[in-house]
Design an enzyme around this catalytic site. Structure first.
Site, PDB file in Angstrom:
ATOM      1  NE  ARG A 142      -2.027  -1.100   3.709  1.00 53.31           N
ATOM      2  CZ  ARG A 142      -1.610  -0.112   4.476  1.00 53.31           C
ATOM      3  NH1 ARG A 142      -1.925   1.151   4.185  1.00 53.31           N
ATOM      4  NH2 ARG A 142      -0.883  -0.353   5.541  1.00 53.31           N
ATOM      5  CE  LYS A 194      -5.544  -4.163   5.378  1.00 57.79           C
ATOM      6  NZ  LYS A 194      -6.156  -4.754   6.593  1.00 57.79           N
ATOM      7  CG  HIS A 219      -5.866  -4.328  11.244  1.00 55.53           C
ATOM      8  ND1 HIS A 219      -4.551  -3.941  11.322  1.00 55.53           N
ATOM      9  CD2 HIS A 219      -5.939  -5.185  10.195  1.00 55.53           C
ATOM     10  CE1 HIS A 219      -3.853  -4.532  10.370  1.00 55.53           C
ATOM     11  NE2 HIS A 219      -4.677  -5.303   9.676  1.00 55.53           N
ATOM     12  CB  SER A 277       2.060  -6.284   8.290  1.00 54.94           C
ATOM     13  OG  SER A 277       2.651  -7.158   7.369  1.00 54.94           O
ATOM     14  CE  LYS A 305      -4.378  -8.813  11.435  1.00 49.09           C
ATOM     15  NZ  LYS A 305      -3.157  -8.601  10.695  1.00 49.09           N
ATOM     16  CB  THR A 306      -2.563 -14.485   8.846  1.00 50.62           C
ATOM     17  OG1 THR A 306      -3.098 -13.229   8.434  1.00 50.62           O
ATOM     18  CG2 THR A 306      -3.103 -15.571   7.937  1.00 50.62           C
ATOM     19  CG  ASP A 344      -6.552  -8.095   7.669  1.00 57.29           C
ATOM     20  OD1 ASP A 344      -5.637  -7.890   8.492  1.00 57.29           O
ATOM     21  OD2 ASP A 344      -6.796  -7.333   6.734  1.00 57.29           O
ATOM     22  NE  ARG A 347       0.458  -8.960   2.426  1.00 56.57           N
ATOM     23  CZ  ARG A 347      -0.055  -8.666   3.618  1.00 56.57           C
ATOM     24  NH1 ARG A 347      -0.978  -9.462   4.150  1.00 56.57           N
ATOM     25  NH2 ARG A 347       0.326  -7.596   4.260  1.00 56.57           N
TER      26      ARG A 347
END
Length: 532
Positions: free
Chosen positions: A61, A198, A217, A235, A239-240, A254, A319
């Site tokens: 981003r 996003k 988030h 990031s 988390k994932t 997410d 990704r």
């Protein structure tokens, strides 16, 4: 114009200027999108028949190029600044006209989708893209309805269109613009697919608080008994990875909302960061790499079509996007009860925070507003030592309202419900990055499992100096000396010096919230002391 005939029915695009005779593909299947992407040269297949693409100039981003239209609806409500950059109606309309004119000479792909698994909060979308691969991304990430009569929001993405900053009022040739009044998201000059998801998240972060729903988030999952856990983290904090637990059902990785009685996923898929991915460490994500998924910016092993997950020469931000049902134990619909446990994940590259600690209510508010993690040396140009990153509410870049609005909402949740809040360091121990070691993923999983199972509830705790964090004295499956970071450093005075440095950074960041209505929040943060 603005309509297209598809399978015998007429589709009103909702964009009157579009549909002037060019080829329009509506609601194509993933198989058809992949076929067209290959024919158009947008990507290649791996040896597992998964489509892989390069997103071009932008592999992540570009927050400084995200704009929000300032008008009667937003001028007094948006948290304006370097995150939410205002743009005028004349500028938006002129650029919108140029993008539409550009797309009228192109084949376009149209997809109707939804966000928010909870029906009462649902938002409908029409996604119009220049490329088949961006449309596949929208299929993977958003909810997939059978039919939508009249979508509320329109997303238009034209990565091949480049703005002229001198004429169009942008910083550079790429841009993301959100118009809350017209309900339009306009994206140009960037092929990075994450900008689409996003931008929608930003829209939800503006709309849902008006309905007393806290947008978050975070990842979320639930156990066999129905207990929900949520995982906040920036990031690279896990988390994932940590939410994709084979012993629990995945709600999402997410973006979620916390309503009166539930936690629900905004999306219909996952967008996993896959640097270093292996079947042993992250089996669920690894096995989600199947036809229909979309790989971004990966490299291959020499003379093969086999992805090399350790080769980050294009970007560290490689990704994989895939539908939620590619995870074998995903919840459908993606809704859970009010959480019993909240985990704040941080990859502390300074190596001074404990692997797990229990937070009281005030500390929970403090670390939520802090949103701390740390970049490590070598990940970006100019970073030669660990660098603290503070992202309010673990998602500062996506907050159209002031962070304290979301913090107040979390405080109300903490007051209303009985739950546990944990700070989990997935980063370093035994020293800072370069000297210490990364905490083993198996140890982090063991600590989270123990917290979820209630095994840490009655364990004696000791207080960590400087940060005043309560550390369990014992955790099954984890060496006891690892739990207190002081014990892992060869030189306790080096630990003290580093911890005091990080504490100072926390206090500096917190100073911007001194007027926060929740009270003397900064007083519960770390304070410099001498270990003795």
């Amino acid at each position: 114009m603005g309509q297209v005939t598809n399978k015998g029915t007429t589709l009103q695009l909702g964009v009157p200027e579009l549909g002037q005779g060019q080829e329009i593909h509506y609601q194509l299947s993933p198989q058809d999108l992949i076929k067209m992407a290959l024919e158009r040269g947008e990507g290649h297949l791996t040896d597992c028949n998964v489509l892989t693409i390069d997103t071009g100039e932008f592999t992540g981003r570009s927050p400084k190029d995200r704009y929000i239209l300032s008008d009667a609806l937003t001028k007094d409500t948006i948290w304006w600044g370097d995150i939410n950059i205002p743009i005028g109606t004349v500028v938006f309309n002129a650029l919108y006209t140029k993008v539409i004119a550009y797309l009228n000479n192109k084949t376009i792909f149209v997809r109707d989708a939804m966000v928010c698994a909870e029906k009462s909060s649902r938002l409908t979308l029409r996604v119009i893209t220049e490329t088949a691969t961006q449309n596949l991304f929208a299929y993977n990430l958003f909810l997939r309805p059978d039919e939508i009569a009249d979508p509320e929001w329109t997303i238009i993405s034209a990565p091949g269109f480049k703005a002229d900053p001198a004429v169009d009022g942008t910083r550079q040739h790429n841009f993301v613009m959100i118009n809350f009044t017209s309900k339009v998201i306009l994206i140009g000059g960037t092929g990075y697919t994450g900008e689409i998801k996003k931008a929608v998240f930003t829209v939800l972060n503006f709309l849902l608080p008006q309905h007393h729903i806290l947008p978050m988030h975070c990842a979320a999952n639930k156990g066999a008994g129905g207990d929900t856990a949520i995982f906040f983290g920036l990031s690279g904090t896990g988390k994932t990875t940590l939410s994709a637990d084979p012993d629990r059902q995945l709600i999402g990785d997410d973006e979620h909302g916390w309503s009166e009685n539930s936690v629900f996923n905004f999306e219909g898929g996952c967008y996993a960061k896959i640097a270093g991915l292996t079947a042993e460490k992250e089996p669920q994500i690894y096995h989600a790499m199947q036809p229909g998924a979309l790989l971004e910016n990966v490299c291959f092993h020499p003379l093969s079509k086999t992805v090399d997950f350790d080769n980050l020469s294009k970007t560290e931000n490689i990704r994989l996007s895939y539908p939620l049902h590619y995870i074998s134990n995903a919840v459908c619909p993606a809704i859970g009860d009010v959480p019993r446990n909240i985990f704040f994940l941080t990859a502390d590259a300074f190596g001074v925070l404990p692997p797990i600690s229990k937070l009281n209510r005030q500390q929970a508010m403090y670390y939520f507003l802090s949103g701390y993690t740390a970049k490590i040396a070598g990940t970006e140009c100019g970073i030669n030592e660990p660098e603290a990153t503070f992202s309010a509410c673990f998602g500062r870049a996506f907050l159209p309202l002031h962070p304290t609005k979301y913090a107040e909402m979390l405080g109300e949740k903490l007051d209303k419900y009985s739950l546990n809040v944990w700070l989990v360091n997935t980063g370093w121990t035994g020293g800072s990055y370069g000297t210490g070691q990364r905490i083993k993923l198996s140890y982090t999983r063991a600590m989270i499992k123990a917290a979820l199972n209630g095994q840490l509830d009655s364990v004696p705790r000791q207080k960590l100096p400087i940060f005043d964090l309560m550390i369990p004295a014992w955790c099954p499956g984890v060496p006891s000396n690892l739990l207190n970071p002081i014990n892992t450093w060869a030189d306790p005075y080096s630990y003290e010096e580093t911890a005091n440095h990080l504490a100072q950074l926390f206090r500096k960041n917190c100073s911007q919230y001194k007027g926060f209505s929740d009270g003397m929040l900064c007083s519960v943060g770390p304070a410099a002391v001498t270990l003795g």
